[in-house]
Design a protein around this motif. Structure first.
Motif, PDB file in Angstrom:
ATOM      1  N   LYS A  57     126.944  42.420   3.021  1.00  0.00           N
ATOM      2  CA  LYS A  57     125.837  42.880   3.851  1.00  0.00           C
ATOM      3  C   LYS A  57     124.800  43.535   2.951  1.00  0.00           C
ATOM      4  N   VAL A  58     123.583  43.050   3.010  1.00  0.00           N
ATOM      5  CA  VAL A  58     122.484  43.608   2.232  1.00  0.00           C
ATOM      6  C   VAL A  58     121.586  44.360   3.201  1.00  0.00           C
ATOM      7  N   ALA A  59     121.421  45.644   2.968  1.00  0.00           N
ATOM      8  CA  ALA A  59     120.649  46.472   3.881  1.00  0.00           C
ATOM      9  C   ALA A  59     119.145  46.234   3.740  1.00  0.00           C
ATOM     10  N   LYS A  60     118.707  45.974   2.524  1.00  0.00           N
ATOM     11  CA  LYS A  60     117.286  45.746   2.291  1.00  0.00           C
ATOM     12  C   LYS A  60     117.134  44.630   1.272  1.00  0.00           C
ATOM     13  N   PRO A  61     116.003  43.945   1.276  1.00  0.00           N
ATOM     14  CA  PRO A  61     115.815  42.910   0.259  1.00  0.00           C
ATOM     15  C   PRO A  61     115.676  43.537  -1.117  1.00  0.00           C
ATOM     16  N   LEU A  62     116.120  42.810  -2.123  1.00  0.00           N
ATOM     17  CA  LEU A  62     116.029  43.319  -3.485  1.00  0.00           C
ATOM     18  C   LEU A  62     114.581  43.336  -3.953  1.00  0.00           C
ATOM     19  N   SER A  63     114.210  44.391  -4.629  1.00  0.00           N
ATOM     20  CA  SER A  63     112.878  44.452  -5.219  1.00  0.00           C
ATOM     21  C   SER A  63     112.923  43.753  -6.571  1.00  0.00           C
ATOM     22  N   VAL A  64     111.764  43.546  -7.164  1.00  0.00           N
ATOM     23  CA  VAL A  64     111.681  42.890  -8.469  1.00  0.00           C
ATOM     24  C   VAL A  64     112.429  43.716  -9.511  1.00  0.00           C
ATOM     25  N   SER A  65     112.250  45.033  -9.495  1.00  0.00           N
ATOM     26  CA  SER A  65     112.929  45.883 -10.490  1.00  0.00           C
ATOM     27  C   SER A  65     114.445  45.869 -10.284  1.00  0.00           C
ATOM     28  N   ASP A  66     114.920  45.854  -9.008  1.00  0.00           N
ATOM     29  CA  ASP A  66     116.360  45.777  -8.737  1.00  0.00           C
ATOM     30  C   ASP A  66     116.934  44.452  -9.234  1.00  0.00           C
ATOM     31  N   ALA A  67     116.207  43.370  -9.029  1.00  0.00           N
ATOM     32  CA  ALA A  67     116.661  42.061  -9.482  1.00  0.00           C
ATOM     33  C   ALA A  67     116.745  42.004 -11.003  1.00  0.00           C
ATOM     34  N   LYS A  68     115.772  42.584 -11.685  1.00  0.00           N
ATOM     35  CA  LYS A  68     115.789  42.603 -13.153  1.00  0.00           C
ATOM     36  C   LYS A  68     116.947  43.451 -13.670  1.00  0.00           C
ATOM     37  N   LYS A  69     117.201  44.596 -13.021  1.00  0.00           N
ATOM     38  CA  LYS A  69     118.326  45.452 -13.428  1.00  0.00           C
ATOM     39  C   LYS A  69     119.655  44.736 -13.247  1.00  0.00           C
ATOM     40  N   ALA A  70     119.736  43.881 -12.256  1.00  0.00           N
ATOM     41  CA  ALA A  70     120.960  43.130 -11.997  1.00  0.00           C
ATOM     42  C   ALA A  70     121.116  41.935 -12.934  1.00  0.00           C
ATOM     43  N   GLY A  71     120.099  41.662 -13.758  1.00  0.00           N
ATOM     44  CA  GLY A  71     120.195  40.590 -14.741  1.00  0.00           C
ATOM     45  C   GLY A  71     119.587  39.279 -14.316  1.00  0.00           C
ATOM     46  N   PHE A  72     118.848  39.255 -13.205  1.00  0.00           N
ATOM     47  CA  PHE A  72     118.216  38.030 -12.741  1.00  0.00           C
ATOM     48  C   PHE A  72     116.856  37.851 -13.402  1.00  0.00           C
ATOM     49  N   THR A  73     116.444  36.611 -13.559  1.00  0.00           N
ATOM     50  CA  THR A  73     115.101  36.301 -14.015  1.00  0.00           C
ATOM     51  C   THR A  73     114.227  36.125 -12.784  1.00  0.00           C
ATOM     52  N   VAL A  74     113.117  36.856 -12.740  1.00  0.00           N
ATOM     53  CA  VAL A  74     112.228  36.821 -11.583  1.00  0.00           C
ATOM     54  C   VAL A  74     111.033  35.943 -11.924  1.00  0.00           C
ATOM     55  N   LEU A  75     110.796  34.931 -11.085  1.00  0.00           N
ATOM     56  CA  LEU A  75     109.684  34.012 -11.273  1.00  0.00           C
ATOM     57  C   LEU A  75     108.744  34.123 -10.084  1.00  0.00           C
ATOM     58  N   GLU A  76     107.449  33.913 -10.347  1.00  0.00           N
ATOM     59  CA  GLU A  76     106.452  33.929  -9.281  1.00  0.00           C
ATOM     60  C   GLU A  76     105.687  32.615  -9.333  1.00  0.00           C
ATOM     61  N   LYS A  77     105.481  31.991  -8.181  1.00  0.00           N
ATOM     62  CA  LYS A  77     104.802  30.714  -8.119  1.00  0.00           C
ATOM     63  C   LYS A  77     103.301  30.919  -8.300  1.00  0.00           C
ATOM     64  N   ARG A  78     102.722  30.212  -9.249  1.00  0.00           N
ATOM     65  CA  ARG A  78     101.287  30.328  -9.525  1.00  0.00           C
ATOM     66  C   ARG A  78     100.513  29.147  -8.939  1.00  0.00           C
ATOM     67  N   ASP A  79     100.853  27.946  -9.325  1.00  0.00           N
ATOM     68  CA  ASP A  79     100.197  26.733  -8.841  1.00  0.00           C
ATOM     69  C   ASP A  79     101.274  25.782  -8.334  1.00  0.00           C
ATOM     70  N   GLN A  80     100.835  24.595  -7.963  1.00  0.00           N
ATOM     71  CA  GLN A  80     101.768  23.578  -7.499  1.00  0.00           C
ATOM     72  C   GLN A  80     102.747  23.233  -8.616  1.00  0.00           C
ATOM     73  N   GLY A  81     103.996  23.676  -8.514  1.00  0.00           N
ATOM     74  CA  GLY A  81     105.016  23.361  -9.508  1.00  0.00           C
ATOM     75  C   GLY A  81     104.959  24.221 -10.748  1.00  0.00           C
ATOM     76  N   THR A  82     104.143  25.265 -10.786  1.00  0.00           N
ATOM     77  CA  THR A  82     104.028  26.144 -11.940  1.00  0.00           C
ATOM     78  C   THR A  82     104.525  27.537 -11.580  1.00  0.00           C
ATOM     79  N   TYR A  83     105.444  28.055 -12.373  1.00  0.00           N
ATOM     80  CA  TYR A  83     105.999  29.386 -12.143  1.00  0.00           C
ATOM     81  C   TYR A  83     105.761  30.235 -13.381  1.00  0.00           C
TER      82      TYR A  83
END
Length: 86
Positions: A57-83
């Protein structure tokens, strides 16, 4: 090997169930084997029970900083097919 749960088909009838199948029991069996039809102790009919699934059960969505602390790579979509890596 998966764990299967079984219980008596007649849990209220003490004549048709033992204390093990009345409460229910778990059994590790290979996937390719047919399900049990009789209790291993009293030889009365049992049925396979669908067990509950344990999901986190996840009480809140993970923030970008929480995801980075957990070791995930955070990507953001810029253009069609470009992250872009954040």
């Amino acid at each position: 090997m998966p764990i299967y749960e079984y219980c008596s088909e007649n849990p209220d009838d003490p004549e048709r169930s033992c204390r093990v199948c009345r409460r229910g029991f778990e059994l590790r069996r290979p996937v390719d084997r047919a399900p049990l039809e009789k209790c291993l102790l009293c030889r009365n009919p049992v049925r396979k029970v669908i067990s509950r699934v344990n999901t986190p059960k996840v009480a809140k969505p993970l923030s970008v900083s929480d995801a980075k602390k957990a070791g995930f790579t955070v990507l953001e979509k810029r253009d069609q097919g470009t992250y872009e890596k954040l």
